[in-house]
Design a protein around this motif. Sequence first.
Motif, PDB file in Angstrom:
ATOM      1  N   LEU A 141       0.827  -1.206   0.000  1.00 25.65           N
ATOM      2  CA  LEU A 141       0.000   0.000   0.000  1.00 25.65           C
ATOM      3  C   LEU A 141       0.862   1.258   0.000  1.00 25.65           C
ATOM      4  CD1 LEU A 141      -2.780  -1.084   2.531  1.00 25.65           C
ATOM      5  CD2 LEU A 141      -3.140  -0.482   0.119  1.00 25.65           C
ATOM      6  N   GLU A 142       1.965   1.239   0.749  1.00 28.02           N
ATOM      7  CA  GLU A 142       2.864   2.397   0.755  1.00 28.02           C
ATOM      8  C   GLU A 142       3.435   2.632  -0.641  1.00 28.02           C
ATOM      9  OE1 GLU A 142       4.502   2.338   5.385  1.00 28.02           O
ATOM     10  OE2 GLU A 142       5.651   1.346   3.813  1.00 28.02           O
ATOM     11  N   LYS A 143       3.846   1.565  -1.300  1.00 28.97           N
ATOM     12  CA  LYS A 143       4.415   1.682  -2.643  1.00 28.97           C
ATOM     13  C   LYS A 143       3.362   2.140  -3.643  1.00 28.97           C
ATOM     14  CE  LYS A 143       7.379  -0.847  -5.854  1.00 28.97           C
ATOM     15  NZ  LYS A 143       8.087  -2.127  -6.117  1.00 28.97           N
ATOM     16  N   GLU A 144       2.155   1.587  -3.544  1.00 25.91           N
ATOM     17  CA  GLU A 144       1.068   1.984  -4.438  1.00 25.91           C
ATOM     18  C   GLU A 144       0.734   3.459  -4.260  1.00 25.91           C
ATOM     19  OE1 GLU A 144      -3.310   0.250  -5.504  1.00 25.91           O
ATOM     20  OE2 GLU A 144      -3.003   0.961  -3.443  1.00 25.91           O
ATOM     21  N   GLY A 145       0.731   3.931  -3.006  1.00 19.08           N
ATOM     22  CA  GLY A 145       0.432   5.335  -2.736  1.00 19.08           C
ATOM     23  C   GLY A 145       1.444   6.264  -3.380  1.00 19.08           C
ATOM     24  N   ARG A 146       2.735   5.903  -3.285  1.00 19.96           N
ATOM     25  CA  ARG A 146       3.779   6.725  -3.911  1.00 19.96           C
ATOM     26  C   ARG A 146       3.636   6.740  -5.435  1.00 19.96           C
ATOM     27  NH1 ARG A 146       6.917   4.078   0.158  1.00 19.96           N
ATOM     28  NH2 ARG A 146       7.690   2.559  -1.363  1.00 19.96           N
ATOM     29  N   THR A 147       3.293   5.564  -6.011  1.00 23.51           N
ATOM     30  CA  THR A 147       3.152   5.466  -7.466  1.00 23.51           C
ATOM     31  C   THR A 147       1.978   6.308  -7.956  1.00 23.51           C
ATOM     32  OG1 THR A 147       4.068   3.228  -7.411  1.00 23.51           O
ATOM     33  CG2 THR A 147       2.858   3.854  -9.384  1.00 23.51           C
ATOM     34  N   LEU A 148       0.855   6.253  -7.256  1.00 21.56           N
ATOM     35  CA  LEU A 148      -0.316   7.036  -7.632  1.00 21.56           C
ATOM     36  C   LEU A 148      -0.051   8.530  -7.484  1.00 21.56           C
ATOM     37  CD1 LEU A 148      -3.065   4.823  -5.969  1.00 21.56           C
ATOM     38  CD2 LEU A 148      -2.842   5.268  -8.439  1.00 21.56           C
ATOM     39  N   HIS A 193      -9.020  11.319 -12.647  1.00 23.16           N
ATOM     40  CA  HIS A 193     -10.200  10.996 -11.841  1.00 23.16           C
ATOM     41  C   HIS A 193     -10.058   9.628 -11.178  1.00 23.16           C
ATOM     42  CE1 HIS A 193     -14.317   9.276 -11.349  1.00 23.16           C
ATOM     43  NE2 HIS A 193     -14.547  10.483 -10.830  1.00 23.16           N
ATOM     44  N   ASP A 194      -9.626   8.635 -11.966  1.00 28.14           N
ATOM     45  CA  ASP A 194      -9.473   7.283 -11.420  1.00 28.14           C
ATOM     46  C   ASP A 194      -8.327   7.225 -10.403  1.00 28.14           C
ATOM     47  OD1 ASP A 194     -11.565   6.345 -12.907  1.00 28.14           O
ATOM     48  OD2 ASP A 194     -10.328   5.538 -14.519  1.00 28.14           O
ATOM     49  N   ALA A 195      -7.262   7.990 -10.651  1.00 31.80           N
ATOM     50  CA  ALA A 195      -6.148   8.039  -9.702  1.00 31.80           C
ATOM     51  C   ALA A 195      -6.617   8.587  -8.362  1.00 31.80           C
ATOM     52  CB  ALA A 195      -5.011   8.894 -10.259  1.00 31.80           C
ATOM     53  N   ALA A 196      -7.472   9.619  -8.392  1.00 29.30           N
ATOM     54  CA  ALA A 196      -7.987  10.201  -7.155  1.00 29.30           C
ATOM     55  C   ALA A 196      -8.817   9.187  -6.379  1.00 29.30           C
ATOM     56  CB  ALA A 196      -8.822  11.440  -7.470  1.00 29.30           C
ATOM     57  N   ILE A 197      -9.637   8.410  -7.090  1.00 30.36           N
ATOM     58  CA  ILE A 197     -10.444   7.379  -6.435  1.00 30.36           C
ATOM     59  C   ILE A 197      -9.537   6.346  -5.768  1.00 30.36           C
ATOM     60  CG2 ILE A 197     -12.034   5.456  -6.835  1.00 30.36           C
ATOM     61  CD1 ILE A 197     -13.292   7.121  -9.093  1.00 30.36           C
ATOM     62  N   ARG A 198      -8.508   5.918  -6.476  1.00 33.19           N
ATOM     63  CA  ARG A 198      -7.609   4.906  -5.931  1.00 33.19           C
ATOM     64  C   ARG A 198      -6.771   5.451  -4.770  1.00 33.19           C
ATOM     65  NH1 ARG A 198      -4.645   1.666 -10.707  1.00 33.19           N
ATOM     66  NH2 ARG A 198      -3.487   0.948  -8.865  1.00 33.19           N
ATOM     67  N   ILE A 199      -6.395   6.719  -4.842  1.00 36.65           N
ATOM     68  CA  ILE A 199      -5.654   7.324  -3.731  1.00 36.65           C
ATOM     69  C   ILE A 199      -6.511   7.360  -2.478  1.00 36.65           C
ATOM     70  CG2 ILE A 199      -4.719   9.514  -2.867  1.00 36.65           C
ATOM     71  CD1 ILE A 199      -3.634  10.006  -5.691  1.00 36.65           C
ATOM     72  N   SER A 200      -7.770   7.717  -2.630  1.00 38.48           N
ATOM     73  CA  SER A 200      -8.682   7.765  -1.487  1.00 38.48           C
ATOM     74  C   SER A 200      -8.832   6.377  -0.866  1.00 38.48           C
ATOM     75  CB  SER A 200     -10.046   8.300  -1.932  1.00 38.48           C
ATOM     76  OG  SER A 200     -10.928   8.383  -0.841  1.00 38.48           O
ATOM     77  N   GLN A 201      -8.991   5.358  -1.707  1.00 38.26           N
ATOM     78  CA  GLN A 201      -9.113   3.985  -1.213  1.00 38.26           C
ATOM     79  C   GLN A 201      -7.807   3.541  -0.560  1.00 38.26           C
ATOM     80  OE1 GLN A 201     -10.108   2.061  -4.905  1.00 38.26           O
ATOM     81  NE2 GLN A 201     -12.310   2.402  -4.687  1.00 38.26           N
TER      82      GLN A 201
END
Length: 264
Positions: free
Chosen positions: A16-23, A129-137
């Motif tokens: 999740l930490e890595k995904e957050g940085r990538t997004l 838009h999709d990046a924002a949704i995924r960042i929130s999740q």
Amino acid sequence: MEAFVESGSYKRLKELEKEGRTLRDRVRGCLSSGESRRYEIGSHLVAKFIPKKIYQYDYPGLNEYLYNLGLLQKLTILTSRNLNKDQKLLDLFEPYHLTPEYYVKPSFNRAGQELIKGERTPEVHVTLHDAAIRISQNRSQLKAVKAEYEKLKDELAQSNQLSVNKNVTYKYGSLSLRRKPLRYRIMHRTNQRIIHALIEFGKPSFDGIDHYLYKGIIKKSEFEAFRTLKDVRLDFVILDLDDEAKMQNYFHRKWTNHLLFLNE
């Protein structure tokens, strides 16, 4: 810790930490060519480019200036890290350290490394838009698993076995109890050796300096003489809109209090 690793929670935390940085990098890439410094990107999030001035400070000169104002000991922040492993200085400040704080550091053996090894994070090609949704999740999930991990580390830090032995091994590696750099607090008048060390190695609290700038005790022109602007860095942050509003209210109240003080 064994159960936390076996359940996949540690691996999930790192993923999740890595995904957050990538997004975050994806959103920055989408916005970097724009002219604005603030963008509402959806999912109750705002992305901001914030200029930050990078200064080089003459700390000994500034500390001596604060000493002459009677503010050195009140504003100085000094830790054992500042003392550069100089044993004589560490001994000198030993009576003045605050309660030591500790943290737990995990290390993993081969079996542990296999369990926590994450999948390679693919490049993210999604719309803003999709990046924002995924960042929130991502943030919601990361907050939950990080809270679980921090609670576990706090419990481990207080366990008798770790507090006595400082290092324990288990199925997937080991846990060590590390002491954070000692923090010193010297409020009363003291000898010149300590004063000289504070001037040479200490760093002042800049929130404290702001306070005395507002009061007029520290003169802005005199303070500026102790720093040189080296660069202006453009930081990128993604905030919840409510958090942004709280920050703006904080700075507004701070400025209002400053104006009220000046008008007294």
